[in-house]
Design an enzyme around this catalytic site. Sequence first.
Site, PDB file in Angstrom:
ATOM      1  N   ARG A 148       0.878  -1.177   0.000  1.00  0.00           N
ATOM      2  CA  ARG A 148       0.000   0.000   0.000  1.00  0.00           C
ATOM      3  C   ARG A 148       0.910   1.220   0.000  1.00  0.00           C
ATOM      4  O   ARG A 148       1.576   1.503   0.995  1.00  0.00           O
ATOM      5  CB  ARG A 148      -0.918  -0.001   1.223  1.00  0.00           C
ATOM      6  N   HIS A 165      -7.286   1.064  -6.546  1.00  0.00           N
ATOM      7  CA  HIS A 165      -7.456   0.098  -5.451  1.00  0.00           C
ATOM      8  C   HIS A 165      -8.038  -1.193  -6.046  1.00  0.00           C
ATOM      9  O   HIS A 165      -9.188  -1.545  -5.800  1.00  0.00           O
ATOM     10  CB  HIS A 165      -8.389   0.689  -4.397  1.00  0.00           C
ATOM     11  N   GLN A 167      -9.761  -4.040  -3.914  1.00  0.00           N
ATOM     12  CA  GLN A 167     -11.094  -3.661  -3.442  1.00  0.00           C
ATOM     13  C   GLN A 167     -12.144  -3.973  -4.510  1.00  0.00           C
ATOM     14  O   GLN A 167     -13.212  -4.520  -4.227  1.00  0.00           O
ATOM     15  CB  GLN A 167     -11.105  -2.160  -3.125  1.00  0.00           C
ATOM     16  N   ASP A 202     -17.504   6.609  -1.612  1.00  0.00           N
ATOM     17  CA  ASP A 202     -16.221   6.516  -0.888  1.00  0.00           C
ATOM     18  C   ASP A 202     -16.048   7.838  -0.132  1.00  0.00           C
ATOM     19  O   ASP A 202     -16.786   8.811  -0.382  1.00  0.00           O
ATOM     20  CB  ASP A 202     -15.092   6.284  -1.914  1.00  0.00           C
ATOM     21  N   CYS A 249     -16.517   1.167   0.141  1.00  0.00           N
ATOM     22  CA  CYS A 249     -15.307   0.367   0.372  1.00  0.00           C
ATOM     23  C   CYS A 249     -14.907   0.338   1.840  1.00  0.00           C
ATOM     24  O   CYS A 249     -14.193  -0.575   2.269  1.00  0.00           O
ATOM     25  CB  CYS A 249     -14.160   0.901  -0.484  1.00  0.00           C
ATOM     26  N   ARG A 267     -13.426  -9.228   0.625  1.00  0.00           N
ATOM     27  CA  ARG A 267     -12.004  -8.943   0.381  1.00  0.00           C
ATOM     28  C   ARG A 267     -11.182 -10.217   0.587  1.00  0.00           C
ATOM     29  O   ARG A 267     -10.250 -10.497  -0.148  1.00  0.00           O
ATOM     30  CB  ARG A 267     -11.502  -7.845   1.339  1.00  0.00           C
TER      31      ARG A 267
HETATM   32  N1  NVA Z   1     -10.261   6.649  -1.358  1.00  0.00           N
HETATM   33  C1  NVA Z   1      -9.930   6.069  -0.071  1.00  0.00           C
HETATM   34  C2  NVA Z   1     -10.106   4.594  -0.133  1.00  0.00           C
HETATM   35  C3  NVA Z   1      -9.867   3.894   1.180  1.00  0.00           C
HETATM   36  C4  NVA Z   1     -10.038   2.399   1.094  1.00  0.00           C
HETATM   37  C5  NVA Z   1      -8.512   6.455   0.301  1.00  0.00           C
HETATM   38  O1  NVA Z   1      -7.651   6.432  -0.585  1.00  0.00           O
HETATM   39  O2  NVA Z   1      -8.273   6.777   1.467  1.00  0.00           O
HETATM   40  N1   CP Z   2     -11.298  -0.682   2.012  1.00  0.00           N
HETATM   41  C1   CP Z   2     -10.048  -0.722   2.509  1.00  0.00           C
HETATM   42  O1   CP Z   2      -9.078  -0.887   1.776  1.00  0.00           O
HETATM   43  O2   CP Z   2      -9.970  -0.614   3.857  1.00  0.00           O
HETATM   44  P1   CP Z   2      -8.625  -0.371   4.677  1.00  0.00           P
HETATM   45  O3   CP Z   2      -8.106   0.987   4.268  1.00  0.00           O
HETATM   46  O4   CP Z   2      -9.054  -0.410   6.112  1.00  0.00           O
HETATM   47  O5   CP Z   2      -7.645  -1.445   4.341  1.00  0.00           O
END
Ligand code: NVA
Ligand code: CP
Length: 310
Positions: free
Chosen positions: A107, A134, A137, A227, A266, A294
């Site tokens: 990540r 992502h 997801q 989101d 998500c 997931r």
């Molecule tokens: N758009 C959000 C998704 C989190 C799973 C982020 O990047 O924080």
């Molecule tokens: N949806 C998702 O990726 O959640 P986290 O950021 O908690 O991993």
Amino acid sequence: MIPAVSLRGRDFLDVGDLDPAELRSVLVHAHAIKAGRWAERPLEGRHVAMLFQKPSHRTRVSFEVGIARLGGTTTSLGEHDVQLGRRESIADAARVLDRYVDLIVARMRSHADLVQLAGAAKKPVINALTDRSHPCQILADLMTLEEACGPLGEQQIVYVGDGNNIATSLIEASALLGFRLTVISPPGYEPANQVLERAKAIGSGTSQVLVSNDVSALDGATAVYTDVWTSMGQEDQTAARRRVFAPYQVNQRLMDAAKGAVFLHCLPAHRGEEVTDEVIDGPRSIVFDQAGNRLYAQMALMAEIMGTEK
Ligand code: NVA
Ligand code: CP
């Protein structure tokens, strides 16, 4: 049950890295694992490194559990451990990890950094979220939509919110599988043209993505997806984003207009911002099944990437 397609040794940085048959195969495999029809352990004796430059709940836990169920072991490293690009270069870190582990799940703040990591690592790399996309997801989201609403080709998914990482991966999935997708974003927050262009290039020409600023563009919606307004790393923009995105809140009025549509998110949700309690806790919300999936979607993905020759 054995999947028809193998992704053996491949990176998974974006949904658009797959072709339609490969994406379908991962989904079929994910459903089979969830149904208890596939219980092999292709990660037996293998170790996975997980790197997180941002916080995570679902991604970290679902990968760790999935790796264990597939027979593997894992090391999760946070922001202050490797310190990619600061304590050592991304390429050096990749070369070191190559000598310890069999798979890297990362990540990263910047998608360009993830591409660099994957380019330097010989071992496969899976995108666990970047600023651009992502994809893991979206594998779970597609699986959840198939469970809740049937064939994707008969669905009209309406994503309401920031045209960033979730929207990018949804657009690529729509291009590959040909389901109808509307992305409704405030002016200035639409998906990047580059993303829409790539979707046209990877699709079979049947891409059905409509981008709109009109929050009432909900005709035929079978699913409404939102989101957070402020993604991780954008916290200094929170106040401005609350103002711009306020008309795009998914509340009961919006869901009443999207008659019969299920609700996806998500997670994590910022309740009272992009979604109200009434909607996320309401009878049409499938967000916790979505989060649960997931696990199965990523198990299928890792099994196909790490599986032995078929
Ligand atoms: N758009 C959000 C998704 C989190 C799973 C982020 O990047 O924080
Ligand atoms: N949806 C998702 O990726 O959640 P986290 O950021 O908690 O991993």
